[in-house]
Design an enzyme around this catalytic site. Structure first.
Site, PDB file in Angstrom:
ATOM      1  N   ALA A 143      10.046 -14.290  17.085  1.00 56.75           N
ATOM      2  CA  ALA A 143      11.108 -15.044  15.923  1.00 56.75           C
ATOM      3  C   ALA A 143      12.142 -15.814  16.466  1.00 56.75           C
ATOM      4  CB  ALA A 143      12.226 -13.292  15.622  1.00 56.75           C
ATOM      5  N   HIS A 171       1.612 -33.362  19.615  1.00 56.33           N
ATOM      6  CA  HIS A 171       2.442 -32.795  19.896  1.00 56.33           C
ATOM      7  C   HIS A 171       3.627 -32.236  20.885  1.00 56.33           C
ATOM      8  CE1 HIS A 171      -1.122 -30.842  17.026  1.00 56.33           C
ATOM      9  NE2 HIS A 171       0.161 -29.618  16.989  1.00 56.33           N
ATOM     10  N   LYS A 205       3.909 -27.572  23.805  1.00 50.48           N
ATOM     11  CA  LYS A 205       2.812 -27.019  22.921  1.00 50.48           C
ATOM     12  C   LYS A 205       1.410 -26.976  24.616  1.00 50.48           C
ATOM     13  CE  LYS A 205      -1.028 -26.690  19.560  1.00 50.48           C
ATOM     14  NZ  LYS A 205      -0.944 -25.597  19.221  1.00 50.48           N
ATOM     15  N   GLY A 247      -5.730 -26.398  18.314  1.00 50.87           N
ATOM     16  CA  GLY A 247      -6.399 -25.801  16.846  1.00 50.87           C
ATOM     17  C   GLY A 247      -6.845 -26.651  15.649  1.00 50.87           C
TER      18      GLY A 247
END
Length: 209
Positions: free
Chosen positions: A8, A123, A127, A133
């Site tokens: 989160a 990205h 990452k 993906g």
């Protein structure tokens, strides 16, 4: 819904959590080192790392809680079998941006009309998996084992272009994510629809569109 959210406080997680709360969902944040207690939650969401996601997902499934996962770079098939055994759902999407899913769909359609294609995905440097993906999923959709070029630089979020070459022409299909809030509509859709999915593994936001 009561949602347990792994990661989160991460870059994607913090953007998504704020919007989930604004939409009226109750979010329980779970970070690295926290007990993966999801008891009483309607669903769990994971936006962590390829190293952490499998254990998080397994813990949630074993507690009978369905999962929505945006973490890439891991293989969910084994945990899909666990989800089916427990009678719950595991939904995994390489990209929760609806625009990115449409880019992939258009690329799959274009592939039938061009002899060759290559993929460039860009990205943020944080990452960990490369190719992404989304790039791997796009390559599978268009077939022919296209080359994938991965770029990792500060300042980027998530960007991909698919280039199709033919005699005398070039077709470029590109999608740019400038802020991680772009993932929110896809996550909300997955949470809304997860109870309608069959027990076990479902892969790809396109399954819900």
């Amino acid at each position: 819904m009561k949602i347990a959210f792994f990661g989160a406080e991460g870059k994607a997680g913090s953007a998504v959590v704020a919007r989930l709360q604004a939409a009226g969902h109750e979010v329980r944040g779970i970070e690295l080192g926290d007990e993966p207690d999801v008891a009483g939650c309607d669903a769990a969401v994971d936006f962590t790392t390829p190293e952490a996601a499998p254990a998080n997902v397994r813990a949630a499934l074993e507690q009978g809680v369905s999962c929505v996962v945006g973490t890439t770079g891991w293989e969910p098939a084994e945990l899909g079998a666990l989800a089916a055994e427990k009678g719950v759902r595991l939904f995994v999407a390489p990209n929760f941006s609806i625009g990115a899913v449409m880019m992939m769909r258009f690329a799959a359609q274009a592939a039938a009309h061009f002899p060759r294609a290559e993929i460039v995905e860009l990205h943020n440097e944080a990452k960990k998996d490369a190719p992404s993906g989304t790039a791997r999923a796009t390559a599978d959709l268009i077939g022919g084992s296209p080359a994938i070029h991965s770029v990792r630089l500060p300042g980027l979020v998530a960007h991909q272009e698919v280039l199709f070459g033919g005699d005398g022409q070039l077709l470029t299909i590109r999608h740019d994510t400038f802020h991680r809030e772009a993932f929110v509509p896809g996550v909300l859709l997955a949470l809304q629809r997860i109870r309608t999915l069959p027990p076990g593994l479902t892969v790809g936001l396109e399954q819900l569109l």
